[in-house]
Design an enzyme around this catalytic site. Sequence first.
Site, PDB file in Angstrom:
ATOM      1  N   LEU A 120      -2.365   7.934  -6.757  1.00 48.13           N
ATOM      2  CA  LEU A 120      -3.513   8.845  -6.698  1.00 48.13           C
ATOM      3  C   LEU A 120      -3.590   9.586  -8.025  1.00 48.13           C
ATOM      4  O   LEU A 120      -2.706  10.396  -8.339  1.00 48.13           O
ATOM      5  CB  LEU A 120      -3.352   9.860  -5.555  1.00 48.13           C
ATOM      6  CG  LEU A 120      -3.372   9.332  -4.119  1.00 48.13           C
ATOM      7  CD1 LEU A 120      -2.896  10.396  -3.140  1.00 48.13           C
ATOM      8  CD2 LEU A 120      -4.779   8.868  -3.748  1.00 48.13           C
TER       9      LEU A 120
ATOM     10  N   CYS B  40     -10.287   0.472  -8.799  1.00 48.79           N
ATOM     11  CA  CYS B  40     -10.857   1.778  -9.151  1.00 48.79           C
ATOM     12  C   CYS B  40     -12.377   1.668  -9.314  1.00 48.79           C
ATOM     13  O   CYS B  40     -12.863   0.808 -10.047  1.00 48.79           O
ATOM     14  CB  CYS B  40     -10.216   2.299 -10.439  1.00 48.79           C
ATOM     15  SG  CYS B  40     -10.900   3.895 -10.912  1.00 48.79           S
TER      16      CYS B  40
ATOM     17  N   ARG C  97      -5.543   9.493   0.963  1.00 53.23           N
ATOM     18  CA  ARG C  97      -6.072  10.851   1.098  1.00 53.23           C
ATOM     19  C   ARG C  97      -5.386  11.637   2.208  1.00 53.23           C
ATOM     20  O   ARG C  97      -5.380  12.869   2.175  1.00 53.23           O
ATOM     21  CB  ARG C  97      -7.597  10.803   1.314  1.00 53.23           C
ATOM     22  CG  ARG C  97      -8.356  10.476   0.037  1.00 53.23           C
ATOM     23  CD  ARG C  97      -9.806  10.246   0.311  1.00 53.23           C
ATOM     24  NE  ARG C  97      -9.981   9.088   1.199  1.00 53.23           N
ATOM     25  CZ  ARG C  97     -11.117   8.755   1.784  1.00 53.23           C
ATOM     26  NH1 ARG C  97     -12.197   9.491   1.600  1.00 53.23           N
ATOM     27  NH2 ARG C  97     -11.176   7.681   2.550  1.00 53.23           N
TER      28      ARG C  97
END
Length: 339
Positions: free
Chosen positions: A32, A115, A240
């Site tokens: 991350l 990405c 997340r």
Amino acid sequence: MTILSHQLQQRLATPLKIGSFEIKSRVLQSPLSGVTDLVFRRLVRRYAPDSMMYTEMVNAKELCYLKQLPRIMEIEPNEKPISIQLFDCRPDFLAQAAQMAVAEGADTVDINMGCPVNKITKKGGGSALLRDPETAEAIVRTVVNAVSVPVSVKTRMGWSDRHINILDFAKRMEDAGAEMLTLHARTREQGYNGSAQWEWIGRVKEILSIPVIANGDIFSVEAAVKCLEQTGADGVMCSRGTLGYPFLVGEIDHFLKTGQSLATPTPVERLECAKEHLQALWDYKGDRGIHQARKHLAWYAKGFVGAGELRDRLSRIETVVQGVELIDGAIARLKAVSP
Ligand SMILES: Cc1cc2nc3c(=O)[nH]c(=O)nc-3n(C[C@H](O)[C@H](O)[C@H](O)COP(=O)(O)O)c2cc1C
């Protein structure tokens, strides 16, 4: 209540094998950017000592021209298992950067092919490689030839709903020598919106022999179990769900190993962790660390009365002392309500 079936427990009881490298956990902490620095990984690893962690993605081209390793590539002595993730679209730069990653201590090298950020895709890196499978293949072949550690790929389902090419792409990555594939089950066009389409992970798993790791919407033990059951994947990668919650990887790992749920940390425990995170970022990065800590602290401050106001104030701190005072105040109020 989530139940771990005997079948799933048996299937995941053996180590995860990435080529010749073995990991005693089927739960991974994702790379991350702006988050998974050495400080964050240390917290995650406390609860998940067996799990694989990833650095933030590192620009391979820049690395080849820099005299000094960037901070984001720094790993702790004896930090294991650890993968360094690289991005670019030029095989030679990636091969050279991969050698530097191995010299730094990476157990595996991961190539970012997912990405969605424009700045990166415009230059052909990240998810743009999904539209250029020949280059993606050349990257994997060249990097595999350049290093002695296993090389893995992290990617998405395709560029958009009209261009889902992951089945062909994944097979090409395996044939080129990738030893593991992580699939974030969204398209580039989706960004981080909408639900992850786990069914595509199942389809990829059916056609590959290398381990397939499921990624996307793994926010709880329950989601991890459901995803592993639905897809047949070899492991799950949390993303997340770990923001402001470095306990998640350990919670899932513990459940998969024992069938038992760990007690969920209380708001006070989460805030104590936030304080430690803040202090460690300051020690490691100084003023930059405080700036970065603001977003982390805001992620920790959730799920209790007064969290909104605390979040707001934490996102504006200038010093460690300010942050600690705010958190200590919130802890005292929480303890006064339920000692
Ligand atoms: C703040 C942030 C930074 C990220 N940085 C990276 C990165 O450096 N490399 C990478 O492969 N993916 C990166 N991702 C994508 C995640 O690793 C993951 O694939 C994605 O968030 C999907 O999982 P989730 O739905 O559980 O969040 C990033 C995602 C977020 C939200």
